[in-house]
Design an enzyme around this catalytic site. Structure first.
Site, PDB file in Angstrom:
ATOM      1  N   HIS A  89      43.386  42.446  41.446  1.00 29.46           N
ATOM      2  CA  HIS A  89      42.016  42.367  40.958  1.00 29.46           C
ATOM      3  C   HIS A  89      41.461  41.002  41.332  1.00 29.46           C
ATOM      4  CE1 HIS A  89      38.546  43.315  38.468  1.00 29.46           C
ATOM      5  NE2 HIS A  89      38.702  42.207  37.767  1.00 29.46           N
ATOM      6  N   SER A 144      34.919  40.338  39.908  1.00 23.44           N
ATOM      7  CA  SER A 144      35.036  41.116  38.677  1.00 23.44           C
ATOM      8  C   SER A 144      33.669  41.298  38.020  1.00 23.44           C
ATOM      9  CB  SER A 144      36.044  40.448  37.729  1.00 23.44           C
ATOM     10  OG  SER A 144      36.365  41.301  36.658  1.00 23.44           O
ATOM     11  N   ASP A 163      42.630  49.024  42.010  1.00 22.46           N
ATOM     12  CA  ASP A 163      42.280  47.790  41.310  1.00 22.46           C
ATOM     13  C   ASP A 163      43.045  47.722  39.994  1.00 22.46           C
ATOM     14  OD1 ASP A 163      39.761  45.643  41.042  1.00 22.46           O
ATOM     15  OD2 ASP A 163      40.509  46.399  39.132  1.00 22.46           O
TER      16      ASP A 163
END
Length: 390
Positions: free
Chosen positions: A337, A174, A270
């Site tokens: 994610h 991330s 995502d």
């Protein structure tokens, strides 16, 4: 009833034991206390921190440095909210955390990196380790020093043996996945000439796209991050010399400048990008996307159409970043994610696959130059191996 409760309790126990087994060991925190004197601190002024599990056997001189994710703060208000949490203060961080997925110390769960020196760098600056504002407002006591945190942690790891690395990987998830791109070349520059260095970005390829109301909300948000943290001077000069610095926070504009081999792991759908770039709350005031964003199976046909268009934009952005034989790609069609830190996505018998290959195998083959891997999944819902979790 008693048998049913016993069975349920037994199932929970088995699940707990399995989770403990696959998570590997718990690793203690290390604070970089000497960084404080240099102003290399978290948002609240506390020292940066990391967790390190030493390498062994053939991996004793190999290092994997993984950058924690956790979004960003884009102004004083959001940074103040973050300041007294684990994402803004090392005082609030758990002192022991499990190492799983790419950090696991068991060969059956992490075949290529299990015996390396594995480090997880904690994230507490809110700028993907790019900020550096010298002044500190006494009214807020906010420190925007992400770039200094990055350097302080790297210098400590070098002193603890990373300077002798034969192999080294910079990875992240991330905001950490974005940071692993931003700092990829500088990571290589810190290491000896003979070291084999590559970078892995997991769920860090955020794209500059319009939302469902046709507004580029994410571009404004990234601009605010760069301005608040004073990040411009720490972004790639080869990018900032040709476009506005805020655009150089987007991988699609800076990846063409990266010289170090890079592997991009990302879901084309995502879940963070769908929720925050395609359909942020400001663009959906009536909450019509809430059910869809919580579970892709709840999406209406019109919403799925918008998500398919987003996937197309994502792939175009990826293609425009240029082709390189040294680059790796694992772009699946799962609604998720981050996939490298979670054991069930990284390397289990039922983990997501592309071309009958799990993520850990694809990354290992690429790093050791066994087999190149650049695969893009077919559109949702074609891949039966996807877990589609948020």
């Amino acid at each position: 009833m008693v048998n049913a409760r016993f069975s349920q309790g037994l199932n929970l126990l088995v699940f707990g034991l399995l989770l403990l087994k696959t998570d590997g060991l718990f690793v203690e925190i290390t604070y970089v206390e000497n960084a404080v004197a240099r102003g290399a601190v978290c948002l609240d002024g506390s020292p940066p921190a990391y967790h390190w599990d030493r390498g062994f056997g053939s991996g004793i001189n190999s290092w994997l440095v993984h950058l924690e994710g956790g979004g960003w703060c884009n102004n004083v208000t959001t940074c103040l909210k973050r300041k007294n949490t684990r994402l803004g203060s090392s005082k609030k961080m758990a002192t022991r955390i499990p190492f799983s997925g790419i950090l696991n110390n068991r060969r059956q769960y992490n075949p290529d990196f299990y015996n390396w020196n594995r480090v997880k760098v904690r994230y507490c600056d809110g700028s993907s380790y790019t900020g550096d504002v010298a002044a500190v407002n006494p009214a807020t006591n906010l420190h925007f020093r992400g770039a200094r945190v990055w350097l302080a942690v790297m210098e400590e790891l070098l002193a603890k043996g990373m300077r002798n690395a034969e192999n080294a990987v910079l990875s992240g998830c991330s905001a950490g996945g974005l940071a692993s791109i931003l700092h990829c070349d500088s990571f290589q520059a810190l290491l000896p000439m003979g070291t084999k260095v590559k970078c892995i970005s997991d769920a860090g390829y955020f794209i500059n796209a319009k939302d469902i109301s046709r507004v580029t909300h994410i571009q404004s948000y990234f601009s605010q991050i760069v301005a608040t943290h004073g990040s411009a001077k720490n972004l790639l000069p080869s990018c900032t010399s040709t476009m506005r610095p805020a655009l150089c926070f987007f991988p699609q504009y800076m990846v063409p400048q990266i010289q170090t081999p890079l592997f991009i792991i990302n879901a084309a759908y995502d879940s963070w990008q769908i929720r925050n770039i395609l359909a942020p709350a400001d663009a959906d005031p009536h909450g019509t996307w809430e059910s869809c964003k919580s579970n892709i199976k709840n999406c209406l046909p019109t919403q799925l159409k918008a998500m398919q268009a987003f996937r197309s934009q994502f792939l175009i952005s990826l293609f425009r970043s240029g082709k390189s034989s040294s680059r790796g790609m694992f772009i699946d069609s799962c609604y998720v994610h981050c996939q490298t830190e979670m054991q069930e996505f990284w390397y289990m018998t039922d983990s997501p696959e592309l071309n009958k290959t799990r993520i850990a195998k694809a990354v290992g083959d690429w790093f050791f130059d066994r087999i190149p891997f650049q695969k893009i999944d077919c559109p949702y819902p074609c891949n039966p191996t996807c877990r589609n979790q948020i």
